[in-house]
Every structure is written in structure tokens, then in C-alpha cells.
Design a protein around this motif. Structure first.
Motif, PDB file in Angstrom:
ATOM      1  N   UNK A 145       0.819  -1.216   0.000  1.00  0.00           N
ATOM      2  CA  UNK A 145       0.000   0.000   0.000  1.00  0.00           C
ATOM      3  C   UNK A 145       0.854   1.269   0.000  1.00  0.00           C
ATOM      4  N   UNK A 146       1.718   1.379  -0.975  1.00  0.00           N
ATOM      5  CA  UNK A 146       2.577   2.547  -1.123  1.00  0.00           C
ATOM      6  C   UNK A 146       1.776   3.627  -1.832  1.00  0.00           C
ATOM      7  N   UNK A 147       1.663   4.790  -1.227  1.00  0.00           N
ATOM      8  CA  UNK A 147       0.913   5.880  -1.842  1.00  0.00           C
ATOM      9  C   UNK A 147       1.890   6.978  -2.217  1.00  0.00           C
ATOM     10  N   UNK A 148       1.868   7.353  -3.473  1.00  0.00           N
ATOM     11  CA  UNK A 148       2.719   8.426  -3.968  1.00  0.00           C
ATOM     12  C   UNK A 148       1.820   9.631  -4.212  1.00  0.00           C
ATOM     13  N   UNK A 149       2.158  10.739  -3.581  1.00  0.00           N
ATOM     14  CA  UNK A 149       1.387  11.966  -3.754  1.00  0.00           C
ATOM     15  C   UNK A 149       2.324  13.033  -4.278  1.00  0.00           C
ATOM     16  N   UNK A 150       1.919  13.695  -5.338  1.00  0.00           N
ATOM     17  CA  UNK A 150       2.739  14.727  -5.947  1.00  0.00           C
ATOM     18  C   UNK A 150       2.432  16.070  -5.304  1.00  0.00           C
ATOM     19  N   UNK A 151       3.466  16.816  -4.938  1.00  0.00           N
ATOM     20  CA  UNK A 151       3.306  18.101  -4.269  1.00  0.00           C
ATOM     21  C   UNK A 151       3.904  19.221  -5.114  1.00  0.00           C
ATOM     22  N   UNK A 152       3.366  20.410  -4.943  1.00  0.00           N
ATOM     23  CA  UNK A 152       3.885  21.605  -5.584  1.00  0.00           C
ATOM     24  C   UNK A 152       4.103  22.616  -4.471  1.00  0.00           C
ATOM     25  N   UNK A 153       5.351  22.715  -3.999  1.00  0.00           N
ATOM     26  CA  UNK A 153       5.609  23.592  -2.857  1.00  0.00           C
ATOM     27  C   UNK A 153       4.861  23.066  -1.652  1.00  0.00           C
ATOM     28  N   UNK A 154       3.994  23.915  -1.085  1.00  0.00           N
ATOM     29  CA  UNK A 154       3.227  23.498   0.078  1.00  0.00           C
ATOM     30  C   UNK A 154       1.869  22.940  -0.301  1.00  0.00           C
ATOM     31  N   UNK A 155       1.521  23.021  -1.581  1.00  0.00           N
ATOM     32  CA  UNK A 155       0.212  22.540  -2.019  1.00  0.00           C
ATOM     33  C   UNK A 155       0.303  21.082  -2.435  1.00  0.00           C
ATOM     34  N   UNK A 156      -0.651  20.299  -1.961  1.00  0.00           N
ATOM     35  CA  UNK A 156      -0.723  18.908  -2.384  1.00  0.00           C
ATOM     36  C   UNK A 156      -1.789  18.828  -3.464  1.00  0.00           C
ATOM     37  N   UNK A 157      -1.438  18.233  -4.572  1.00  0.00           N
ATOM     38  CA  UNK A 157      -2.397  18.098  -5.665  1.00  0.00           C
ATOM     39  C   UNK A 157      -3.571  17.229  -5.243  1.00  0.00           C
ATOM     40  N   UNK A 158      -4.620  17.328  -5.942  1.00  0.00           N
ATOM     41  CA  UNK A 158      -5.836  16.567  -5.659  1.00  0.00           C
ATOM     42  C   UNK A 158      -5.553  15.074  -5.737  1.00  0.00           C
ATOM     43  N   UNK A 159      -6.457  14.311  -5.192  1.00  0.00           N
ATOM     44  CA  UNK A 159      -6.285  12.865  -5.138  1.00  0.00           C
ATOM     45  C   UNK A 159      -6.088  12.250  -6.514  1.00  0.00           C
ATOM     46  N   UNK A 160      -6.568  12.910  -7.545  1.00  0.00           N
ATOM     47  CA  UNK A 160      -6.382  12.356  -8.884  1.00  0.00           C
ATOM     48  C   UNK A 160      -4.901  12.319  -9.258  1.00  0.00           C
ATOM     49  N   UNK A 161      -4.073  13.066  -8.531  1.00  0.00           N
ATOM     50  CA  UNK A 161      -2.634  13.051  -8.782  1.00  0.00           C
ATOM     51  C   UNK A 161      -1.887  12.148  -7.806  1.00  0.00           C
ATOM     52  N   UNK A 162      -2.620  11.302  -7.103  1.00  0.00           N
ATOM     53  CA  UNK A 162      -2.014  10.317  -6.198  1.00  0.00           C
ATOM     54  C   UNK A 162      -2.097   8.953  -6.865  1.00  0.00           C
ATOM     55  N   UNK A 163      -1.174   8.107  -6.501  1.00  0.00           N
ATOM     56  CA  UNK A 163      -1.165   6.773  -7.077  1.00  0.00           C
ATOM     57  C   UNK A 163      -0.800   5.784  -5.979  1.00  0.00           C
ATOM     58  N   UNK A 164      -1.524   4.677  -5.895  1.00  0.00           N
ATOM     59  CA  UNK A 164      -1.278   3.656  -4.870  1.00  0.00           C
ATOM     60  C   UNK A 164      -0.739   2.409  -5.551  1.00  0.00           C
ATOM     61  N   UNK A 165       0.370   1.916  -5.025  1.00  0.00           N
ATOM     62  CA  UNK A 165       0.947   0.662  -5.497  1.00  0.00           C
ATOM     63  C   UNK A 165       0.597  -0.397  -4.435  1.00  0.00           C
ATOM     64  N   UNK A 166      -0.047  -1.465  -4.844  1.00  0.00           N
ATOM     65  CA  UNK A 166      -0.480  -2.464  -3.861  1.00  0.00           C
ATOM     66  C   UNK A 166       0.674  -3.108  -3.116  1.00  0.00           C
ATOM     67  N   UNK A 167       1.692  -3.540  -3.840  1.00  0.00           N
ATOM     68  CA  UNK A 167       2.864  -4.113  -3.170  1.00  0.00           C
ATOM     69  C   UNK A 167       4.067  -3.997  -4.079  1.00  0.00           C
ATOM     70  N   UNK A 168       5.239  -4.014  -3.447  1.00  0.00           N
ATOM     71  CA  UNK A 168       6.479  -3.845  -4.203  1.00  0.00           C
ATOM     72  C   UNK A 168       7.535  -4.730  -3.579  1.00  0.00           C
TER      73      UNK A 168
END
Length: 168
Positions: A145-168
Motif C-alpha cells: 500500500x505505497x501511496x505516492x502523492x505529488x506536491x507543488x511547494x506546500x500545495x498537495x495536488x488533488x487525489x487524482x494526482x495520487x497513485x497507490x501501489x499495492x505491493x512492491x
């Protein structure tokens, strides 16, 4: 057989690489025994990943049904992958001036640690960019359950810019 191995206890649900653990083994003799020595040794592939720090405990004289408790210290090596490792516990003793030895194999569940490495993407240009992120698990365990969230400075992009990897 004069010995019953009644307990193998390491106080954890599972063990982790790089850590040191106390292990207790409880025996119960059916008859009076002398010169009782308990020892522990890794078995099979476990020899590569389990280091014995204290592997022998002298119990001496035990009466019938008197519990003997052996205390051992092991270290799980840093590079140990997830696996149910095996150790052999030996009990050497004297009964009626004869020497005897009994043993039993116990499993030690080790769960490796995930170590996530993200390779830096190239420098981004103004505007829309396509990037390739190389994410690697350099550890010995599974990352879930690795969640990658893209940030721009102090702003976190909306959930549509997040991606979850089930396992690695």
C-alpha cells in the motif's frame, strides 16, 4: 525420552532483520536428570541469517517435573529476507550415570523490512511534463500500500494526482 520441550518463547509475533532478541526454552523432565545443558543452533538456511550471541545455558540438576528454563540471545542479520527460519534446541543431560541428548526444531518467523528508493526524475520544464519515476524496494521485505502523492511547494495536488501501489 526423558525431556519434554514445553515452551519456545521470543515475546514477538515475528522478528525483524537487524534486531537482537531474547529467546527462552522451557523443558520439563519426566525423571531426575543432572548436568543439564541447553543449547541453540540455526538449522539449514537459517545459518546464513541468524547469529547466535548466547547459545548455551547450563541448567544443572533438575528433579522430576521441575521446569528448566534456557535463556538465549540471537540476532537476525540485516540482510535476512522474510522466511520462517528454523533453529534446533539441544538438551544434553546425565541420567543414571549415562549421557543423553534430545533435540527439537522450532520455527522463527522473520519478516523483512522494505526499503523504498525513488530515483530522482529529470529536471522539469515549465508546462506539462511526462516523468518516469523508478521506485525500487531495496529491502528484504514486501512493501504494501505505497501511496505516492505529488506536491507543488506546500500545495498537495488533488487525489487524482495520487497513485497507490499495492505491493512492491
Amino acid at each position: 525420552n526423558a525431556i519434554e520441550f514445553t515452551s519456545f518463547d521470543y515475546k514477538n509475533e515475528y522478528l525483524e532483520p537487524g534486531k537482537t532478541y531474547d529467546i527462552w526454552v522451557v523443558i520439563n523432565p519426566d525423571e531426575e536428570i543432572n548436568n543439564t545443558i541447553l543449547s541453540i543452533t540455526p538449522y539449514g538456511i537459517s545459518k546464513e541469517y541468524i547469529q547466535i550471541i548466547k547459545g548455551v545455558d547450563y541448567e544443572g540438576h533438575l528433579f522430576q517435573n521441575e521446569k528448566g528454563i534456557g535463556h538465549f540471545i540471537i540476532k537476525i542479520k540485516d540482510n535476512a529476507p522474510s522466511y520462517d527460519y528454523e533453529v534446533v534446541v539441544y538438551c544434553n543431560y546425565t541420567k543414571d550415570n549415562e549421557q543423553y541428548s534430545e533435540n527439537r526444531i522450532f520455527k522463527i518467523p522473520v519478516r523483512g523490512r522494505a526499503v523504498i528508493e525513488i530515483q530522482n526524475p529529470p529536471i522539469l520544464k515549465e508546462g506539462t511534463n511526462k516523468i518516469f519515476l523508478k521506485i525500487t524496494n531495496k529491502g528484504t521485505g514486501t512493501a504494501e500500500n505505497i501511496k505516492i502523492t505529488f506536491e507543488n511547494g506546500k500545495n498537495i495536488y488533488a487525489l487524482s494526482n495520487s497513485y497507490v501501489i499495492n505491493y512492491l
